[in-house]
Design an enzyme around this catalytic site. Structure first.
Site, PDB file in Angstrom:
ATOM      1  N   HIS A  64      -0.694   4.775  -3.379  1.00 17.02           N
ATOM      2  CA  HIS A  64      -1.200   4.048  -4.337  1.00 17.02           C
ATOM      3  C   HIS A  64      -2.858   4.119  -4.209  1.00 17.02           C
ATOM      4  O   HIS A  64      -3.470   4.112  -5.301  1.00 17.02           O
ATOM      5  CB  HIS A  64      -0.798   2.656  -4.332  1.00 17.02           C
ATOM      6  CG  HIS A  64      -1.321   1.810  -5.266  1.00 17.02           C
ATOM      7  ND1 HIS A  64      -0.611   1.073  -6.406  1.00 17.02           N
ATOM      8  CD2 HIS A  64      -2.522   0.863  -5.147  1.00 17.02           C
ATOM      9  CE1 HIS A  64      -1.699   0.123  -7.093  1.00 17.02           C
ATOM     10  NE2 HIS A  64      -2.438   0.118  -6.508  1.00 17.02           N
ATOM     11  N   GLU A  65      -3.248   3.449  -2.906  1.00 11.48           N
ATOM     12  CA  GLU A  65      -4.759   3.758  -2.837  1.00 11.48           C
ATOM     13  C   GLU A  65      -5.113   5.087  -3.004  1.00 11.48           C
ATOM     14  O   GLU A  65      -6.360   5.204  -3.648  1.00 11.48           O
ATOM     15  CB  GLU A  65      -5.140   3.163  -1.346  1.00 11.48           C
ATOM     16  CG  GLU A  65      -4.606   1.827  -1.053  1.00 11.48           C
ATOM     17  CD  GLU A  65      -5.141   0.671  -2.204  1.00 11.48           C
ATOM     18  OE1 GLU A  65      -5.715   1.014  -2.917  1.00 11.48           O
ATOM     19  OE2 GLU A  65      -4.040  -0.217  -2.493  1.00 11.48           O
ATOM     20  N   GLU A  84      -4.754  -0.607 -12.237  1.00 15.46           N
ATOM     21  CA  GLU A  84      -3.905  -0.977 -11.410  1.00 15.46           C
ATOM     22  C   GLU A  84      -2.256  -0.213 -11.828  1.00 15.46           C
ATOM     23  O   GLU A  84      -1.481   0.114 -11.027  1.00 15.46           O
ATOM     24  CB  GLU A  84      -3.639  -2.297 -11.080  1.00 15.46           C
ATOM     25  CG  GLU A  84      -4.830  -2.861 -10.395  1.00 15.46           C
ATOM     26  CD  GLU A  84      -5.039  -2.119  -8.909  1.00 15.46           C
ATOM     27  OE1 GLU A  84      -4.118  -1.576  -8.530  1.00 15.46           O
ATOM     28  OE2 GLU A  84      -6.179  -2.220  -8.518  1.00 15.46           O
TER      29      GLU A  84
END
Ligand SMILES: *[C@@H]1O[C@H](CO)[C@@H](O)[C@H](O)[C@H]1NC(C)=O
Ligand SMILES: *[C@@H]1O[C@H](CO)[C@@H](O)[C@H](O)[C@H]1NC(C)=O
Ligand SMILES: *[C@@H]1O[C@H](CO)[C@@H](O)[C@H](O)[C@H]1NC(C)=O
Ligand SMILES: *[C@@H]1O[C@H](CO)[C@@H](O)[C@H](O)[C@H]1NC(C)=O
Ligand SMILES: *[C@@H]1O[C@H](CO)[C@@H](O)[C@H](O)[C@H]1NC(C)=O
Ligand SMILES: *[C@@H]1O[C@H](CO)[C@@H](O)[C@H](O)[C@H]1NC(C)=O
Ligand SMILES: *[C@@H]1O[C@H](CO)[C@@H](O)[C@H](O)[C@H]1NC(C)=O
Length: 652
Positions: free
Chosen positions: A376-377, A399
């Site tokens: 994700h990051e 996001e």
């Protein structure tokens, strides 16, 4: 950013109820907050840029506050001295100095920039003119702080002139506290001895509490950072270290680490840490280094996260068709961190338990959670960091995109986990479970005040955002081979050419400005024909609510029948039939559609669950689907099997 407070993964299903309570609490809090008119910052409207989006109700106090567009920051030369070396933590302080290169876009007699809670030395503030005759610029007449807007105004005795460049200089200081804002200190024990570290967290709008700056995501600039530290410490920042020099400061000897200049970057993504951590490193197949930092005693628990990172980064390099923009990637496990992870460009921060994996307590679930958050990051290194939302109201796309991409990255690194099959039972299911209530909120959320930004980071934007991104993806690109690059391009063509900023308020508009989601009713007519209608889905139908007409969506509808369905194949854009928002009912005619009497024949809608909607069927079709699941469930797409179970439970 990920995992505000709670770890991701299986636990989120169990915690549904709790999050709902939190979500409701947040909504109530926001309402109460507005109602009490806490800020009371009447006065001149300073709104530049315009925040996009929602209608401004009459009587609203003020449009979104933005810095005036008179000055554009281009470069920050920034020096920080985080002093965590005193005997008493009460004496810990941050000392800094900054030179900001600005381009003047409109003649102005004042500089307005963000700065709050900083002790700025009045006589350190000066302006120099760049180019031409150069030298000293206009004199500073006064400094004024606006607490409500978190800005400082530097009044000048002569104007800055359009198209000229200036350097703004100043020095400042602030106490260092343990409060998780701006620059803070934290501590941990190593063999009984307390160790201190200094770190920064600027998301969403705390950079202004660490240094005077133009603290809006669209105001990107290059950063050249210098950090002073003591010899037994390391200083880490977004970019690799260029040199280390001896320096005297406040009468003491220090080492000054000077970092390479960053590419244009938003203030909220800048980060640094001064600590006594140790690291391991690996090379990615693209030749850049990946370094993992943690406290010395846990450094051999960083191998797994580093493996995930080195596997995922080259995959994303190819996926986006753009090589990673920085020379090096680092990750750091913080003993004390408010978020699961934060996508600081080139220096991603994690909670220890989101990054560290110990062989002593092996758990497949821990590995998946770590892979998920790391993936994700790292997706944010492109989407968020390189390509950035114009303003916080589109945080959902940032996001949502990363929450969608985390599955792509994980699937590449660990295909045996079959995480794509988990999407529907995780993100899709969770999004619907919180979005099925009157109290839910739209993805798109107007952000008026600095404090609103954090409130915009709620669970809806991660899970529903991921579903909406996935829906857009299948609609536009699924059948092409260069799918991923197209998704990137479709988002970035909406971007301004120079700054890689994207304005996405128009993307999938109905799905982003309306809360909740539809349920699509599929009714078999005579053979070869179905009628399809939509209505707003709410878990608790409010009897006296007749506002349903207002809730309609443009729905990408897909279907297959017993004879045409292939459980291994995802739909393509040519399979999509749009159910328009202004039509209550659509009739679909297709030869393979079963008639009401054909009890062993079914129609299945929303193939692969790419559409963010529930499906209901007439009774005979439900029976045919249930029979199919009993006889040979593998005939039905894995995601649809999950959907059938969820829909039949929730529509019962
Ligand atoms: C984004 O686009 C919409 C519609 O195209 C426009 O109304 C809005 O002002 C834009 N927002 C920004 C911040 O430029
Ligand atoms: C800390 O305390 C020790 C012993 O009390 C003293 O020798 C030292 O100078 C102090 N250090 C600082 C930075 O104040
Ligand atoms: C401007 O201020 C900086 C410190 O903020 C100082 O180093 C510099 O010498 C000053 N320049 C002039 C021309 O006063
Ligand atoms: C810094 O000072 C130390 C000791 O005084 C010296 O050994 C070292 O070479 C110096 N480093 C640099 C980069 O000048
Ligand atoms: C900022 O960095 C980019 C990429 O490294 C470079 O092309 C650009 O010239 C820099 N701009 C300034 C104002 O330093
Ligand atoms: C990474 O590559 C560099 C240069 O090719 C090499 O010197 C270094 O040993 C490699 N590091 C690791 C951990 O493999
Ligand atoms: C860490 O070190 C210990 C002791 O040397 C070892 O048993 C363990 O397997 C290592 N790795 C991990 C990931 O825990």
């Amino acid at each position: 950013m990920a995992g505000k407070g709670c770890s991701k993964g299986r636990t989120k299903i169990i915690l549904t109820g709790m999050f709902l309570v939190v979500a409701v609490a947040v909504i109530l809090f926001v309402i109460i907050y507005f109602a009490t008119d806490k800020r009371g910052d009447e006065g001149s409207s300073n709104g530049g840029g315009g925040g996009g989006g929602g209608p401004v109700e009459p009587g609203d106090p003020e449009p979104v506050f933005r810095l005036p567009p008179t000055l554009k920051p281009e470069h920050y030369h920034l020096q920080f001295v985080p002093d965590i070396y005193r005997n008493s933590t009460a004496d810990f302080r941050l000392y800094g100095s900054v030179t900001i290169r600005v381009l003047c876009q409109e003649n102005t007699l004042s500089v307005i920039l963000h700065a709050i809670g900083l002790d700025i030395a009045r006589n350190s503030v000066n302006v120099t003119t760049i180019g031409g005759s150069g030298g000293a610029g206009p004199d500073v007449k006064s400094l004024r702080t606006d607490e409500a807007r978190e800005t400082m105004e530097i009044e000048l005795n002569a104007p800055l002139v359009k198209d000229a460049r200036y350097d703004l200089h100043m020095t400042f200081e602030a106490p260092l506290t343990e409060k998780f804002q701006a620059v803070y200190f934290s501590s941990y024990k190593e063999e009984g001895v307390t160790q201190y570290l200094a770190a920064s967290i600027f998301v969403p709008s705390y950079a202004r509490r660490a240094f005077p700056c133009f603290d809006e995501p669209a105001l990107k600039a290059n950063f050249t950072l210098t950090i002073l530290r003591k010899p037994t410490y390391v200083a880490l920042a977004n970019m690799p270290r260029r040199t280390t020099e001896n320096r005297t400061f406040n009468g003491e000897e220090w080492l000054a680490d000077v970092f390479q200049e960053s590419p244009a970057m938003s203030t909220y993504l800048m980060a640094f840490t001064v600590c006594r951590f140790k690291s391991i490193e690996a090379n990615t197949t693209r030749g850049y280094k990946f370094i993992a930092w943690s406290r010395p005693q846990s450094v051999n628990q960083t191998h797994f996260a580093l493996d995930v990172g080195t596997a995922v980064m080259p995959y994303f390099d190819d996926y986006f068709g753009i090589p990673f923009a920085l020379p090096e990637q680092e990750m750091i496990a913080m003993p004390d961190f408010q978020y699961g992870g934060m996508e600081h460009w080139g220096l991603v921060g994690y909670k220890e338990r989101a990054m560290l994996y110990s062989d002593a307590l092996p758990s497949v679930q821990d590995r998946q959670n770590i892979a998920q958050i790391v993936s994700h990051e790292l997706a944010h290194m492109w989407f968020g960091d390189l390509l950035t939302m114009l303003w916080w109201d589109d945080t959902w796309l940032n996001e949502g995109f990363a929450s969608f991409m985390e599955y792509e990255g994980m699937n590449h690194a660990y295909p045996q986990w079959r995480v794509h099959d988990q999407f529907v039972v995780e993100a899709f299911r969770f999004a619907m479970s919180i979005d099925a209530f009157e109290q839910s909120r739209p993805l798109y959320k107007e952000v008026r005040y600095p404090d609103d930004v954090l409130a915009a980071y709620d669970r809806i934007i991660y899970y529903k955002g991921a579903c909406i991104v996935r829906m857009k993806y299948i609609n536009d690109f699924a059948y092409k081979t260069a799918t991923h690059i197209d998704l990137w391009n479709s988002l970035s063509t909406e971007a301004e050419a120079d700054g890689l900023m994207v304005n996405v308020s128009d993307v999938m508009r109905g799905w982003t400005v309306q809360k909740n989601f539809p349920v699509v009713m599929v009714t078999r007519g005579r053979r070869g024909q179905i009628t399809v209608s939509q209505s707003r889905y709410l878990l608790e139908q409010n009897m006296d609510s007749n506002s349903d007409e207002a809730y309609m969506w443009d729905i990408p509808f897909t279907f297959a029948t017993t004879s045409t369905h292939n459980a291994d194949v995802d739909p393509t854009p040519s399979d999509v039939i749009w159910l328009p928002r202004d039509k209550n009912e659509v009739t679909i005619i297709e030869r393979s559609l079963p008639g009401p009497g054909e009890t062993d024949q079914w129609v299945l809608a929303n193939i692969g669950c790419y559409g963010y909607y529930r499906v209901n069927y007439d009774v005979s079709n439900w029976k045919a689907l249930v029979r199919q699941l009993n006889v040979d469930h593998k005939k039905i797409h894995t995601s649809n099997r999950a959907q059938i179970i969820m829909d039949s439970w929730n529509l019962a």
